[in-house]
Design a protein around this motif. Structure first.
Motif, PDB file in Angstrom:
ATOM      1  N   SER A 145       1.874 -18.493   3.975  1.00 53.83           N
ATOM      2  CA  SER A 145       2.775 -19.461   4.621  1.00 53.83           C
ATOM      3  C   SER A 145       1.997 -20.503   5.418  1.00 53.83           C
ATOM      4  O   SER A 145       2.270 -21.705   5.327  1.00 53.83           O
ATOM      5  CB  SER A 145       3.724 -18.732   5.568  1.00 53.83           C
ATOM      6  OG  SER A 145       4.335 -17.670   4.910  1.00 53.83           O
ATOM      7  N   ILE A 190     -14.957 -12.470   4.401  1.00 54.71           N
ATOM      8  CA  ILE A 190     -14.917 -13.937   4.244  1.00 54.71           C
ATOM      9  C   ILE A 190     -16.155 -14.563   4.909  1.00 54.71           C
ATOM     10  O   ILE A 190     -16.797 -15.457   4.356  1.00 54.71           O
ATOM     11  CB  ILE A 190     -13.608 -14.516   4.837  1.00 54.71           C
ATOM     12  CG1 ILE A 190     -12.407 -14.039   3.998  1.00 54.71           C
ATOM     13  CG2 ILE A 190     -13.651 -16.047   4.902  1.00 54.71           C
ATOM     14  CD1 ILE A 190     -11.048 -14.336   4.598  1.00 54.71           C
ATOM     15  N   LEU A 219      -1.546 -24.586  19.516  1.00 55.65           N
ATOM     16  CA  LEU A 219      -0.110 -24.445  19.225  1.00 55.65           C
ATOM     17  C   LEU A 219       0.685 -24.169  20.502  1.00 55.65           C
ATOM     18  O   LEU A 219       1.748 -24.751  20.735  1.00 55.65           O
ATOM     19  CB  LEU A 219       0.093 -23.306  18.209  1.00 55.65           C
ATOM     20  CG  LEU A 219       1.526 -22.916  17.892  1.00 55.65           C
ATOM     21  CD1 LEU A 219       2.319 -24.077  17.318  1.00 55.65           C
ATOM     22  CD2 LEU A 219       1.564 -21.738  16.915  1.00 55.65           C
ATOM     23  N   SER A 271       8.038 -15.445   9.976  1.00 58.29           N
ATOM     24  CA  SER A 271       6.696 -15.909  10.394  1.00 58.29           C
ATOM     25  C   SER A 271       6.785 -17.354  10.872  1.00 58.29           C
ATOM     26  O   SER A 271       7.790 -18.034  10.656  1.00 58.29           O
ATOM     27  CB  SER A 271       5.701 -15.779   9.240  1.00 58.29           C
ATOM     28  OG  SER A 271       6.162 -16.464   8.110  1.00 58.29           O
ATOM     29  N   ILE A 309       2.200 -24.707  13.494  1.00 55.89           N
ATOM     30  CA  ILE A 309       0.758 -24.412  13.381  1.00 55.89           C
ATOM     31  C   ILE A 309       0.143 -25.288  12.271  1.00 55.89           C
ATOM     32  O   ILE A 309      -0.978 -25.783  12.414  1.00 55.89           O
ATOM     33  CB  ILE A 309       0.470 -22.894  13.150  1.00 55.89           C
ATOM     34  CG1 ILE A 309      -1.049 -22.623  13.105  1.00 55.89           C
ATOM     35  CG2 ILE A 309       1.118 -22.343  11.919  1.00 55.89           C
ATOM     36  CD1 ILE A 309      -1.808 -22.892  14.345  1.00 55.89           C
TER      37      ILE A 309
HETATM   38  P1  6V0 Z   1       0.562 -14.630   4.751  1.00 52.24           P
HETATM   39  O1  6V0 Z   1       1.689 -15.474   4.276  1.00 52.24           O
HETATM   40  O2  6V0 Z   1       0.614 -13.153   4.595  1.00 52.24           O
HETATM   41  O3  6V0 Z   1      -0.785 -15.177   4.054  1.00 52.24           O
HETATM   42  C1  6V0 Z   1      -2.014 -14.567   4.199  1.00 52.24           C
HETATM   43  C2  6V0 Z   1      -2.786 -14.810   2.912  1.00 52.24           C
HETATM   44  O4  6V0 Z   1      -4.118 -14.308   3.083  1.00 52.24           O
HETATM   45  C3  6V0 Z   1      -2.195 -14.082   1.692  1.00 52.24           C
HETATM   46  O5  6V0 Z   1      -1.895 -15.039   0.686  1.00 52.24           O
HETATM   47  C4  6V0 Z   1      -3.312 -13.132   1.245  1.00 52.24           C
HETATM   48  O6  6V0 Z   1      -3.387 -12.987  -0.153  1.00 52.24           O
HETATM   49  C5  6V0 Z   1      -4.538 -13.848   1.807  1.00 52.24           C
HETATM   50  N1  6V0 Z   1      -5.711 -12.982   1.945  1.00 52.24           N
HETATM   51  C6  6V0 Z   1      -5.776 -11.710   2.423  1.00 52.24           C
HETATM   52  N2  6V0 Z   1      -7.046 -11.271   2.371  1.00 52.24           N
HETATM   53  C7  6V0 Z   1      -7.810 -12.271   1.882  1.00 52.24           C
HETATM   54  C8  6V0 Z   1      -9.194 -12.437   1.610  1.00 52.24           C
HETATM   55  N3  6V0 Z   1     -10.058 -11.457   1.853  1.00 52.24           N
HETATM   56  N4  6V0 Z   1      -9.608 -13.618   1.105  1.00 52.24           N
HETATM   57  C9  6V0 Z   1      -8.746 -14.624   0.854  1.00 52.24           C
HETATM   58  N5  6V0 Z   1      -7.408 -14.528   1.095  1.00 52.24           N
HETATM   59  C10 6V0 Z   1      -6.954 -13.375   1.595  1.00 52.24           C
HETATM   60  O7  6V0 Z   1       0.284 -14.899   6.303  1.00 52.24           O
HETATM   61  P2  6V0 Z   1       0.580 -16.253   7.098  1.00 52.24           P
HETATM   62  O8  6V0 Z   1       0.108 -17.391   6.286  1.00 52.24           O
HETATM   63  O9  6V0 Z   1       1.966 -16.247   7.621  1.00 52.24           O
HETATM   64  O10 6V0 Z   1      -0.379 -16.058   8.371  1.00 52.24           O
HETATM   65  C11 6V0 Z   1      -1.773 -16.101   8.214  1.00 52.24           C
HETATM   66  C12 6V0 Z   1      -2.451 -15.760   9.523  1.00 52.24           C
HETATM   67  O11 6V0 Z   1      -2.241 -16.826  10.456  1.00 52.24           O
HETATM   68  C13 6V0 Z   1      -1.924 -14.493  10.200  1.00 52.24           C
HETATM   69  O12 6V0 Z   1      -3.020 -13.753  10.720  1.00 52.24           O
HETATM   70  C14 6V0 Z   1      -1.065 -15.032  11.328  1.00 52.24           C
HETATM   71  O13 6V0 Z   1      -0.937 -14.116  12.377  1.00 52.24           O
HETATM   72  C15 6V0 Z   1      -1.867 -16.265  11.707  1.00 52.24           C
HETATM   73  N6  6V0 Z   1      -1.185 -17.271  12.507  1.00 52.24           N
HETATM   74  C16 6V0 Z   1      -1.920 -17.845  13.478  1.00 52.24           C
HETATM   75  C17 6V0 Z   1      -1.363 -18.791  14.309  1.00 52.24           C
HETATM   76  C18 6V0 Z   1      -2.200 -19.382  15.408  1.00 52.24           C
HETATM   77  O14 6V0 Z   1      -1.712 -20.162  16.246  1.00 52.24           O
HETATM   78  N7  6V0 Z   1      -3.488 -19.057  15.462  1.00 52.24           N
HETATM   79  C19 6V0 Z   1      -0.023 -19.205  14.134  1.00 52.24           C
HETATM   80  C20 6V0 Z   1       0.704 -18.659  13.119  1.00 52.24           C
HETATM   81  C21 6V0 Z   1       0.170 -17.628  12.232  1.00 52.24           C
END
Ligand code: 6V0
Length: 316
Positions: A18, A107, A152, A232, A237
Motif C-alpha cells: 500500500s 534488504i 508524517l 492501513s 505517508i
Molecule cells: P504492505 O501492503 O504489507 O506491503 C509490504 C510489502 O513488502 C509487501 O508487498 C511485501 O511483499 C513486501 N516485502 C516483504 N518482505 C520483502 C523483502 N524482503 N523484499 C522486498 N519486499 C518485501 O505494507 P504497507 O505498504 O501498508 O506498509 C509498509 C510499511 O510501512 C509497514 O512497516 C508500515 O508499518 C510502514 N508505514 C510507515 C509509516 C511511517 O510514517 N514511517 C506510515 C505508514 C506505514
C-alpha cells in the motif's frame, strides 16, 4: 549538484504494498525522477503495480517505470524501503520487530552488495529502529541513511493546528519530535504561525494546555484510528515521502523531522530519532541550535531511551 539534463534521475522503491504503490503513484505525477523502479519479494505484485501505474503514463510526466531487482540499487539516486511484514493476530510487537529486522537485514545486505551511490530512506516500522539496523548493516555514512521519522506526524500536527487556529496550513510551523510512535511529543516551544510564536498568535483564542494535550494525542492516535477504519495508512505517508525525496534530488535543503543517527547532541547518543534536519542531496544533516524547553528536552531523552531499549532487544 546542478542536475545534468542528460542524466536520468532514478529511484528504487522497495516494497510494492500500500505505501510503496501509493508513493509511486504520487511521485510519478511530479516528474522529479525520470525512472521509478519497484522491487518486491512478490515479483507478480511489483509487476502488477507497475502495469497499473504505467497505463496512466499519458496523464503524467513520468514515463519510465519497471519492476526491478537488487542490481538496481547500484546507480539509484534514492532507495526508499517500504517493505515489511504486518502484525499477525496475537503476535507481540517485539516478535513483529524481530521479523521486520530480518527483512531489513536482508534488504540492507543486498543494498550493500551493490555498492550504492545514493541516499537510503527507511519507511518500514518501527522506523527509528529499522533505520539504525539498515545504517549499521550497510555501513554507509549516517547522513545517507535516514528514516521518514515524524515527517508524517508533523504533517498531522499542522493539519490539526491549521484547523484550530483558522490559518493556512502552509503558515503553520510546528514539529513532532522523538520516536515515530507512542513516545513522540510536540515541541510547542518552537511552534509558530508564520513569524509569530503560537502562544502569541491573537487572531483566535489562545491554545490552552488542555487543547495542546488533546492535539498531541490526536496526532499520536491518528495511525490507530485510520488502521481501525481502513486497515492501513498510505495516502499522507505517500505524499510525505514525495516531499522528502524531492528535497534530496533537488537539493532543496528542506527542514524536515526525519529520523537520523544522533551522536551526543541534546544529551542523546547512538540512536536514530527525529529532530529537525536539513534534507538535501547529501542526505539529512541535523539542524544546529535548536533550543527545546526543559520539559521537551526530558521528553526527547525519554523517547531516545525507549528506542535504545527496543534496539537492545535485537542484539540478543
Ligand atoms: P504492505 O501492503 O504489507 O506491503 C509490504 C510489502 O513488502 C509487501 O508487498 C511485501 O511483499 C513486501 N516485502 C516483504 N518482505 C520483502 C523483502 N524482503 N523484499 C522486498 N519486499 C518485501 O505494507 P504497507 O505498504 O501498508 O506498509 C509498509 C510499511 O510501512 C509497514 O512497516 C508500515 O508499518 C510502514 N508505514 C510507515 C509509516 C511511517 O510514517 N514511517 C506510515 C505508514 C506505514
Amino acid at each position: 549538484m546542478p542536475h545534468n539534463p542528460w542524466q536520468q534521475r532514478k529511484i528504487v522503491i522497495v516494497g510494492a504494498g500500500s505505501v510503496g504503490a501509493t508513493f509511486a503513484f504520487a511521485l510519478a505525477q511530479t516528474g522529479d525522477f525520470e525512472e521509478i523502479v519497484i522491487v518486491d519479494s512478490n515479483q507478480a505484485l511489483s509487476e502488477g503495480q507497475v502495469l497499473d501505474l504505467a497505463q496512466g503514463f499519458c496523464f503524467m510526466p513520468t514515463t519510465k517505470m519497471r519492476a526491478g531487482g537488487i542490481e538496481d540499487y547500484a546507480d539509484a539516486d534514492v532507495i526508499v524501503i517500504t517493505a515489511g511484514s504486518k502484525q499477525r493476530p496475537d503476535e507481540s510487537r517485539l516478535n513483529l520487530l524481530k521479523r521486520n529486522q530480518k527483512i531489513m537485514c536482508s534488504i540492507a545486505d543486498d543494498i550493500k552488495s551493490q555498492d550504492p551511490k545514493g541516499v537510503i530512506l527507511v519507511v518500514s516500522n518501527p522506523v527509528d529502529i529499522l533505520t539504525k539496523v539498515v545504517l549499521e548493516r550497510t555501513g554507509l555514512p549516517a547522513n545517507r541513511v535516514f528514516g521518514s521519522g515524524t515527517v508524517l506526524d508533523s504533517a498531522r500536527l499542522r493539519y490539526y493546528l491549521a484547523d484550530r487556529m483558522k490559518v493556512d496550513i502552509h503558515n503553520v510551523h510546528a514539529y513532532v519530535l522523538g520516536e515515530h510512535g507512542d513516545s513522540e511529543f510536540t515541541a510547542w516551544s518552537i511552534a509558530s504561525i508564520g513569524c509569530i510564536d503560537i502562544d502569541q498568535y491573537s487572531l483566535t483564542e489562545p491554545l490552552t494546555q488542555a487543547e495542546k494535550a488533546s492535539i498531541t494525542e490526536n496526532v499520536q492516535r491518528s495511525a490507530y484510528k485510520i488502521i481501525e477504519a481502513k486497515g492501513s495508512t498510505y495516502f499522507a505517508i505517500g505524499m510525505a515521502l514525495v516531499k522528502i525525496v524531492s528535497a534530496i534530488i533537488k537539493d532543496k535543503k528542506s527542514l524536515l523531522t526525519v529520523s537520523r543517527l544522533i551522536t551526543g547532541q541534546h544529551g542523546i547518543d547512538d540512536v536514530c530519532i527525529s529532530l529537525p534536519c536539513i534534507v538535501s542531496k547529501d542526505g539529512a544533516q541535523l539542524m544546529p541550535n535548536i533550543h527545546l524547553s526543559t520539559e521537551e528536552q526530558q521528553q526527547l531523552v525519554e523517547s531516545a531511551n525507549i528506542l535504545k531499549e527496543q534496539y537492545a532487544t535485537l542484539q540478543v
